[in-house]
Design a protein around this motif. Sequence first.
Motif, PDB file in Angstrom:
ATOM      1  N   LYS A  22      49.992 -32.881  72.653  1.00 16.92           N
ATOM      2  CA  LYS A  22      50.156 -34.303  73.341  1.00 16.92           C
ATOM      3  C   LYS A  22      48.303 -34.640  73.552  1.00 16.92           C
ATOM      4  N   ASP A  23      47.252 -33.572  74.397  1.00 17.41           N
ATOM      5  CA  ASP A  23      45.741 -33.516  74.848  1.00 17.41           C
ATOM      6  C   ASP A  23      44.933 -32.123  73.924  1.00 17.41           C
ATOM      7  N   PRO A  24      44.564 -32.933  72.992  1.00 18.26           N
ATOM      8  CA  PRO A  24      43.437 -31.851  72.174  1.00 18.26           C
ATOM      9  C   PRO A  24      42.581 -31.303  73.225  1.00 18.26           C
ATOM     10  N   THR A  25      42.266 -31.655  74.080  1.00 16.42           N
ATOM     11  CA  THR A  25      41.276 -30.964  74.946  1.00 16.42           C
ATOM     12  C   THR A  25      41.920 -29.944  75.524  1.00 16.42           C
ATOM     13  N   GLU A  26      43.545 -29.971  75.887  1.00 17.91           N
ATOM     14  CA  GLU A  26      44.488 -28.641  76.520  1.00 17.91           C
ATOM     15  C   GLU A  26      45.171 -28.548  75.384  1.00 17.91           C
ATOM     16  N   ASP A  27      45.840 -28.499  74.384  1.00 19.20           N
ATOM     17  CA  ASP A  27      45.504 -28.552  73.493  1.00 19.20           C
ATOM     18  C   ASP A  27      45.657 -27.212  72.605  1.00 19.20           C
ATOM     19  N   LEU A  28      43.888 -27.663  71.956  1.00 17.58           N
ATOM     20  CA  LEU A  28      42.741 -26.723  70.772  1.00 17.58           C
ATOM     21  C   LEU A  28      42.295 -25.509  71.711  1.00 17.58           C
ATOM     22  N   ASP A  29      42.119 -24.811  71.166  1.00 22.33           N
ATOM     23  CA  ASP A  29      41.151 -24.389  71.557  1.00 22.33           C
ATOM     24  C   ASP A  29      39.830 -23.815  70.741  1.00 22.33           C
ATOM     25  N   LEU A  30      39.261 -24.683  69.803  1.00 27.59           N
ATOM     26  CA  LEU A  30      38.092 -25.204  69.231  1.00 27.59           C
ATOM     27  C   LEU A  30      38.034 -26.476  68.142  1.00 27.59           C
ATOM     28  N   VAL A  31      37.161 -27.108  67.750  1.00 25.93           N
ATOM     29  CA  VAL A  31      37.323 -27.739  66.277  1.00 25.93           C
ATOM     30  C   VAL A  31      36.292 -27.645  65.607  1.00 25.93           C
ATOM     31  N   GLU A  32      36.606 -27.969  64.254  1.00 27.76           N
ATOM     32  CA  GLU A  32      35.365 -28.374  63.453  1.00 27.76           C
ATOM     33  C   GLU A  32      35.586 -28.958  63.055  1.00 27.76           C
ATOM     34  N   VAL A  51      31.604 -44.279  55.652  1.00 25.06           N
ATOM     35  CA  VAL A  51      31.569 -44.830  56.165  1.00 25.06           C
ATOM     36  C   VAL A  51      32.514 -45.306  57.665  1.00 25.06           C
ATOM     37  N   GLY A  52      33.658 -44.452  56.698  1.00 26.02           N
ATOM     38  CA  GLY A  52      34.875 -44.141  57.435  1.00 26.02           C
ATOM     39  C   GLY A  52      35.953 -44.503  56.486  1.00 26.02           C
ATOM     40  N   SER A  53      35.810 -44.483  55.088  1.00 26.67           N
ATOM     41  CA  SER A  53      36.845 -45.059  54.602  1.00 26.67           C
ATOM     42  C   SER A  53      38.231 -44.003  54.435  1.00 26.67           C
ATOM     43  N   HIS A  54      38.045 -42.742  54.406  1.00 26.16           N
ATOM     44  CA  HIS A  54      38.532 -41.695  54.338  1.00 26.16           C
ATOM     45  C   HIS A  54      38.287 -41.240  55.526  1.00 26.16           C
ATOM     46  N   VAL A  55      39.483 -39.988  56.066  1.00 25.45           N
ATOM     47  CA  VAL A  55      39.337 -38.939  57.351  1.00 25.45           C
ATOM     48  C   VAL A  55      40.631 -38.697  57.130  1.00 25.45           C
ATOM     49  N   THR A  56      40.929 -37.122  57.084  1.00 27.60           N
ATOM     50  CA  THR A  56      42.038 -35.796  57.440  1.00 27.60           C
ATOM     51  C   THR A  56      41.535 -34.796  58.574  1.00 27.60           C
ATOM     52  N   CYS A  57      42.831 -35.289  58.840  1.00 29.59           N
ATOM     53  CA  CYS A  57      42.691 -33.786  60.550  1.00 29.59           C
ATOM     54  C   CYS A  57      43.910 -32.902  59.946  1.00 29.59           C
ATOM     55  N   THR A  58      42.829 -31.713  60.277  1.00 26.87           N
ATOM     56  CA  THR A  58      43.883 -30.974  59.482  1.00 26.87           C
ATOM     57  C   THR A  58      44.048 -29.624  61.225  1.00 26.87           C
ATOM     58  N   ILE A  59      45.173 -29.256  60.866  1.00 28.77           N
ATOM     59  CA  ILE A  59      45.583 -28.268  62.312  1.00 28.77           C
ATOM     60  C   ILE A  59      46.175 -26.844  61.659  1.00 28.77           C
ATOM     61  N   LEU A  60      45.012 -26.434  63.109  1.00 29.08           N
ATOM     62  CA  LEU A  60      46.467 -24.619  62.189  1.00 29.08           C
ATOM     63  C   LEU A  60      46.569 -24.282  63.289  1.00 29.08           C
ATOM     64  N   MET A  61      47.437 -23.242  63.453  1.00 26.14           N
ATOM     65  CA  MET A  61      48.040 -22.939  64.273  1.00 26.14           C
ATOM     66  C   MET A  61      48.870 -20.939  64.393  1.00 26.14           C
ATOM     67  N   LYS A  62      48.708 -20.584  65.281  1.00 26.11           N
ATOM     68  CA  LYS A  62      49.537 -19.168  65.294  1.00 26.11           C
ATOM     69  C   LYS A  62      50.536 -19.587  64.919  1.00 26.11           C
ATOM     70  N   PRO A  63      51.856 -19.299  64.649  1.00 24.35           N
ATOM     71  CA  PRO A  63      52.829 -19.544  64.253  1.00 24.35           C
ATOM     72  C   PRO A  63      54.031 -19.923  65.760  1.00 24.35           C
ATOM     73  N   ASP A  64      53.778 -18.338  67.144  1.00 23.15           N
ATOM     74  CA  ASP A  64      54.433 -18.657  67.963  1.00 23.15           C
ATOM     75  C   ASP A  64      54.012 -19.686  68.400  1.00 23.15           C
ATOM     76  N   ALA A  65      52.930 -20.645  67.919  1.00 24.94           N
ATOM     77  CA  ALA A  65      51.862 -20.816  69.091  1.00 24.94           C
ATOM     78  C   ALA A  65      52.148 -22.516  69.073  1.00 24.94           C
ATOM     79  N   ARG A  66      53.188 -23.028  67.948  1.00 24.27           N
ATOM     80  CA  ARG A  66      53.243 -24.476  68.018  1.00 24.27           C
ATOM     81  C   ARG A  66      54.279 -24.821  68.664  1.00 24.27           C
ATOM     82  N   LEU A  67      53.796 -26.026  68.269  1.00 22.44           N
ATOM     83  CA  LEU A  67      54.775 -26.855  69.572  1.00 22.44           C
ATOM     84  C   LEU A  67      54.861 -28.140  69.458  1.00 22.44           C
ATOM     85  N   ASP A  68      56.155 -28.258  67.694  1.00 16.80           N
ATOM     86  CA  ASP A  68      56.651 -29.596  67.626  1.00 16.80           C
ATOM     87  C   ASP A  68      58.035 -28.632  66.836  1.00 16.80           C
ATOM     88  N   LYS A  69      58.232 -27.534  68.254  1.00 16.86           N
ATOM     89  CA  LYS A  69      60.137 -27.043  68.060  1.00 16.86           C
ATOM     90  C   LYS A  69      59.998 -26.952  69.393  1.00 16.86           C
TER      91      LYS A  69
END
Lengths: 472, 196
Positions: A324-334, A454-472
């Motif tokens: 819902k909010d990357p700053t709240e929901d994530l713990d680190l970014v690369e 120049v931004g032709s392709h960008v991917t987003c990969t998200i990792l999480m602990k299974p017990d911290a999932r937010l989609d269910k």
Amino acid sequence: MIRFSKRQLKTPRFLRDVYLVTGGQSEYRRAFPEKRTEELCIDAFQDAAKYIGMTPQAMKKYIHTCYYGHFADHFGDQLLGEAVIHDRLGLDPLGNIGVKTGGATGGSTIWEAAKAVASGYSDCTLALGWERMDEVPTDEGNNYISCAADKDWETPLGHIYTGYYAVMAQKYWKVYGREEESFRRTLAEISVKNHGYACHNPMAQAPMKITVEDVLKSPVVAYPLRALDCCLMSMGASCVILADKETAYEMCKEPLLIYSTAGSHTLRVADRRDMEIPLLPNETEETYKNIDKEFPGGERYPGFTGFLAARMAAYYAYRMAGIKDPTEDLDLVELHDAFTISDIQTYEDIGIRPYGKGRTYVESGDCYLTNPKTGKSGKLPANLSGGLIGCMHSVGATGIMQTVECMLHIHGRHAEIHGDAKRWESYGKKKPADWQDLQVKGAKRALAISHAGVGSHVTCTILMKPDARLDK
Amino acid sequence: MSYSVKVVKGQFKLQGEFHTAEPNQPIRDEHGKLCGITNPRRVVHHHSYGGEAPFFQGLGDGRLWATRCDNKDCEVAYKALFIPFRIHCPDCLEKNTPLDITDLANRTAHVYSFMICERSGAFNSLEKPIRFINVEFDGVSTILMSYLLGKTNPEIGMKVRPVFRTKQPTFTITDLAFVPADTKEKDLPAGFTFSK
Ligand SMILES: [Zn+2]
């Protein structure tokens, strides 16, 4: 496109959960005159096997299909380089495919490998990436890189990619940075941070203890960008192993859920047309009501100030993973800090800050492991590996390296890998006396952005602990 | 000076003119150990411009060509103007209509962004520093990349005017450049003229 249909905006869905089992890396350097590419790929593969206490032979028995990220064939003068590596890894006769999406190649390779597991085609996949740019002189290398721009409309103009890219930095600098000295210093701070974090990473190519003044005194590459604002050119390899739930738990104790998405935008910046800003879950129309008044010159979206491909990768990924909010929901970014200024642009594209406000992510101290302003933990530490500026940009491996680094934090094993004196020695380095453990305590969720030119392709990969999932 | 390469402290050290390197010269490190060989390449491509050929021909003739979507059923881009010249509309994929926008460009071209680049890659033919500019034209949906001739540095919003390499054109995008709008024809660099 500048308008999207509902079907095009569908939230991506894996038909079954995909898990990250393990990952590994080689060392990264500007050049390895005494090593073949396959030696570095095998280093990364062995590293991944060791991480889960397996032998390479045992790990190979699980792999069903292979995805290889390697962008610039012409640098190595070897077409089908993927087939060479696949053979040297002894993975014939498994199906394999090469992935090429410029700087996003590493992330795209994971995207492909994840979809193969999600669809049920494979229960276990290898995503392995590398790059080798050390075999041509810089002048020829500049020409080769410029061939990733439009051959007829851009490349003949100087044969220098910087010229096509840095016009975006210029626009951002003028419109959102307002050419302020304070903004220039904020840019420099990113370089200081990332070179500094690289000091604690044995794989990193450019550990440096530098100051804002050092960055501001470094030679101008393309004003306002200076040498120390720019990422590295590297050689090295990294890999991850992905699997379905059952296979993942058979292979290791603590597999992590992985989500992966991609976006794209015009190869030529010239083709960018004006459009509405696609909104992320933490934004509303209100967010951008007055943006053109607040930042005169910022009327066009994405113009040259935003990366639509990054926005779309995040748009898909957040909905897919329940963020819902990357700053709240994530713990680190690369993040893909190709340049200090594009790092700031990315904060906005992926909603860490709204468009125009990216600099405050650095200025607030939120992007640090320890916030220098408060002495407390940073809200969302960024690029603890050192990023592309301090650790490496070995193109096909970069997005994979970022994912591996995120994994180490979520597993709480950052110190085990980065603080291992033997690992430092194996690279001919000495573990620094002031080595610091950069572990993000209690990390459960992390994100990696892999970005092309120049931004032709960008991917987003998200990792999480299974017990911290937010989609269910 | 002939080309040589060796390995010193884990880095390739190059000397001489590398475009003329001899093949299969051994590359050794400081201890004399063999690390690899030189592997020069020189190739010629026979490249097709296809449907964009009128644009590149137009530059040599002193005219700037864009294209326009004239498909009434196009939901997004009907009457939109494209330069870079797009053969097909990116939305409806119908064939666009080529349109000479020289006069529009002469009247309305201005700088959207720019970059002054001191470096270049191999095979560069432009004088350095290269003053890259991104040019907006009124009523055009895209932002053309080009370069500014002369010694004046570009600024965002600066009014500019297209110039064309009409004498001995190269039939590449370098045949198009821009100058500050108040430039006199007699001050243009050799080979370039205003529109014809
Ligand atoms: Zn159309």
